[in-house]
Design an enzyme around this catalytic site. Structure first.
Site, PDB file in Angstrom:
ATOM      1  N   TYR A 118       0.798  -1.313  -0.003  1.00 15.01           N
ATOM      2  CA  TYR A 118       0.011  -0.064  -0.010  1.00 15.01           C
ATOM      3  C   TYR A 118       0.788   1.365   0.108  1.00 15.01           C
ATOM      4  O   TYR A 118       0.710   2.185  -0.671  1.00 15.01           O
ATOM      5  CB  TYR A 118      -0.860   0.062   1.435  1.00 15.01           C
ATOM      6  CG  TYR A 118      -2.001   1.208   1.229  1.00 15.01           C
ATOM      7  CD1 TYR A 118      -3.100   1.220   0.404  1.00 15.01           C
ATOM      8  CD2 TYR A 118      -1.722   2.224   2.181  1.00 15.01           C
ATOM      9  CE1 TYR A 118      -4.071   2.123   0.468  1.00 15.01           C
ATOM     10  CE2 TYR A 118      -2.581   3.306   2.241  1.00 15.01           C
ATOM     11  CZ  TYR A 118      -3.703   3.305   1.710  1.00 15.01           C
ATOM     12  OH  TYR A 118      -4.785   4.345   1.365  1.00 15.01           O
TER      13      TYR A 118
HETATM   14  P1  NAP Z   1     -13.829   2.566   0.470  1.00 18.13           P
HETATM   15  O1  NAP Z   1     -14.942   3.322   1.410  1.00 18.13           O
HETATM   16  O2  NAP Z   1     -13.545   1.417   0.675  1.00 18.13           O
HETATM   17  O3  NAP Z   1     -14.042   3.057  -0.970  1.00 18.13           O
HETATM   18  C1  NAP Z   1     -13.082   2.655  -1.966  1.00 18.13           C
HETATM   19  C2  NAP Z   1     -14.174   2.368  -3.369  1.00 18.13           C
HETATM   20  O4  NAP Z   1     -13.362   1.994  -4.337  1.00 18.13           O
HETATM   21  C3  NAP Z   1     -15.122   1.359  -2.872  1.00 18.13           C
HETATM   22  O5  NAP Z   1     -16.446   1.390  -3.423  1.00 18.13           O
HETATM   23  C4  NAP Z   1     -14.670   0.110  -3.971  1.00 18.13           C
HETATM   24  O6  NAP Z   1     -15.512  -0.985  -4.228  1.00 18.13           O
HETATM   25  C5  NAP Z   1     -14.036   0.993  -5.104  1.00 18.13           C
HETATM   26  N1  NAP Z   1     -12.843   0.121  -5.877  1.00 18.13           N
HETATM   27  C6  NAP Z   1     -12.254  -0.747  -5.335  1.00 18.13           C
HETATM   28  N2  NAP Z   1     -11.632  -1.607  -6.274  1.00 18.13           N
HETATM   29  C7  NAP Z   1     -12.006  -0.929  -7.418  1.00 18.13           C
HETATM   30  C8  NAP Z   1     -11.671  -0.826  -8.896  1.00 18.13           C
HETATM   31  N3  NAP Z   1     -10.811  -1.842  -9.207  1.00 18.13           N
HETATM   32  N4  NAP Z   1     -12.204  -0.201  -9.765  1.00 18.13           N
HETATM   33  C9  NAP Z   1     -13.087   0.888  -9.391  1.00 18.13           C
HETATM   34  N5  NAP Z   1     -13.504   0.908  -8.087  1.00 18.13           N
HETATM   35  C10 NAP Z   1     -12.865   0.149  -7.138  1.00 18.13           C
HETATM   36  O7  NAP Z   1     -12.040   3.341   0.678  1.00 18.13           O
HETATM   37  P2  NAP Z   1     -11.973   4.786   1.258  1.00 18.13           P
HETATM   38  O8  NAP Z   1     -11.260   4.702   2.749  1.00 18.13           O
HETATM   39  O9  NAP Z   1     -13.147   5.837   0.952  1.00 18.13           O
HETATM   40  O10 NAP Z   1     -10.853   5.039   0.183  1.00 18.13           O
HETATM   41  C11 NAP Z   1     -10.880   5.975  -0.703  1.00 18.13           C
HETATM   42  C12 NAP Z   1      -9.495   6.210  -1.278  1.00 18.13           C
HETATM   43  O11 NAP Z   1      -8.851   6.958  -0.252  1.00 18.13           O
HETATM   44  C13 NAP Z   1      -8.508   5.054  -1.677  1.00 18.13           C
HETATM   45  O12 NAP Z   1      -7.612   5.387  -2.798  1.00 18.13           O
HETATM   46  C14 NAP Z   1      -7.687   5.115  -0.366  1.00 18.13           C
HETATM   47  O13 NAP Z   1      -6.559   4.324  -0.529  1.00 18.13           O
HETATM   48  C15 NAP Z   1      -7.548   6.382   0.123  1.00 18.13           C
HETATM   49  N6  NAP Z   1      -7.266   6.654   1.602  1.00 18.13           N
HETATM   50  C16 NAP Z   1      -8.231   6.246   2.400  1.00 18.13           C
HETATM   51  C17 NAP Z   1      -8.003   6.346   3.899  1.00 18.13           C
HETATM   52  C18 NAP Z   1      -8.900   5.922   5.013  1.00 18.13           C
HETATM   53  O14 NAP Z   1      -8.178   5.927   5.924  1.00 18.13           O
HETATM   54  N7  NAP Z   1      -9.752   5.775   4.669  1.00 18.13           N
HETATM   55  C19 NAP Z   1      -6.595   7.209   4.118  1.00 18.13           C
HETATM   56  C20 NAP Z   1      -5.710   7.595   3.147  1.00 18.13           C
HETATM   57  C21 NAP Z   1      -6.040   7.297   1.760  1.00 18.13           C
HETATM   58  P3  NAP Z   1     -15.826  -2.259  -3.509  1.00 18.13           P
HETATM   59  O15 NAP Z   1     -16.244  -1.714  -1.714  1.00 18.13           O
HETATM   60  O16 NAP Z   1     -16.499  -3.054  -4.184  1.00 18.13           O
HETATM   61  O17 NAP Z   1     -14.139  -2.846  -3.185  1.00 18.13           O
END
Ligand code: NAP
Length: 253
Positions: free
Chosen positions: A157
């Site tokens: 990651y």
């Molecule tokens: P989340 O709630 O899991 O949302 C991510 C979304 O992306 C989900 O709907 C997921 O679908 C979808 N996804 C996964 N694989 C995909 C693909 N191949 N093509 C298209 N869509 C896909 O996560 P989040 O926390 O909001 O994260 C969003 C972004 O923020 C990510 O890039 C993450 O690395 C970044 N981020 C998050 C955090 C945190 O603490 N939450 C911190 C730093 C950065 P499924 O659920 O069906 O897999």
């Protein structure tokens, strides 16, 4: 409702968490939004929430690891709304936060890089094809504080997010004189399904995360979405190649 009036934006990973909050915030500021995700049900719910609130939105299914899917998603946005002003490349997965590098599976490394890094690559290419002839655009890649500092037991990651920051900086230089700004957002732990899944596997993580953040709490998707709107809008017109940190003070420690 003025920051994004008469603009068209797309958001990947818009079914959930930061992507959903960003799509809704962009629409609230007046943008017409393509909410895209691999998860059709969640993506449709996001688009419907925008429409129910009086905004304009479509859902387009897209797996960001597939270049054809991504091109079709960008084309569908332009066919429906006529242009593309802003793109938020947000889709991503955590992989595992429980394994040291020598314990981690090669297939997991490939999957994390395919979604978190190559997915952003595919998206930027297709978005730039639309933005270059128009001579305007703003791209926001969602990286992470793990794109700037190390994270234990999360080598794949962390590598993927450092690469997203590098991709953002390099591409920003390539298009700085072409009217296209490219920035990244680096959130710390934010309360989404991704983080809750980690806590479900290891309940101790909740306290570990809160202790790591000087403000003593997780971020909210709405807080990250505010920064997304700013970087997509003309309010940030002199900002490009910048990894914007939203972390409750974590990187300052
Ligand atoms: P989340 O709630 O899991 O949302 C991510 C979304 O992306 C989900 O709907 C997921 O679908 C979808 N996804 C996964 N694989 C995909 C693909 N191949 N093509 C298209 N869509 C896909 O996560 P989040 O926390 O909001 O994260 C969003 C972004 O923020 C990510 O890039 C993450 O690395 C970044 N981020 C998050 C955090 C945190 O603490 N939450 C911190 C730093 C950065 P499924 O659920 O069906 O897999």
């Amino acid at each position: 409702m003025t920051e994004m009036a008469n603009k068209v934006a797309l958001v990947t990973g818009a079914a959930s968490g930061i992507g959903r909050a960003s799509a809704i915030a962009l629409a609230r500021e007046g943008a017409s939004v393509c909410a895209s995700d691999i998860n059709a049900q969640g993506g449709q719910e996001t688009a419907q929430a925008i429409i129910d609130a009086g905004g304009e939105a479509i859902f387009v299914p897209c797996d960001v690891t597939r270049a054809d899917d991504v091109r079709a998603m960008v084309s569908a946005t332009v066919e429906r709304f006529g242009r593309l002003d802003a793109a938020v490349n947000n889709a991503g997965i955590a992989g595992s936060f429980e394994q040291r590098l020598h314990e981690a599976d090669d297939n997991l490394f490939d999957l994390v890089l395919a979604i978190n890094l190559k997915g952003v690559w595919h998206c930027m290419k297709a978005e730039l094809e639309q933005m270059l002839p128009a001579g305007r655009g703003a791209i926001v890649n969602i990286a992470s504080v793990a794109g700037l500092i190390g994270a234990p037991k999360a080598a794949a990651y962390t590598a993927s997010k450092h690469a997203v920051v590098g991709l953002t900086r390099s591409a920003a230089l390539d298009y700085a004189k072409r009217g296209i700004r490219i920035n990244a957002i680096c959130p710390a732990y934010t309360d989404t399904a991704m983080v809750q899944a980690g806590i479900a596997l290891n309940p101790a993580l909740a306290m570990i995360m809160e202790r790591a953040i000087p403000m003593g709490r997780l971020g909210t998707p709405a807080e990250i979405a505010q920064a997304v709107v700013w970087l997509c809008s003309d309010a940030s017109s002199f900002v490009t190649g910048h990894p914007l940190v939203l972390d409750g003070g974590l990187v300052a420690t």
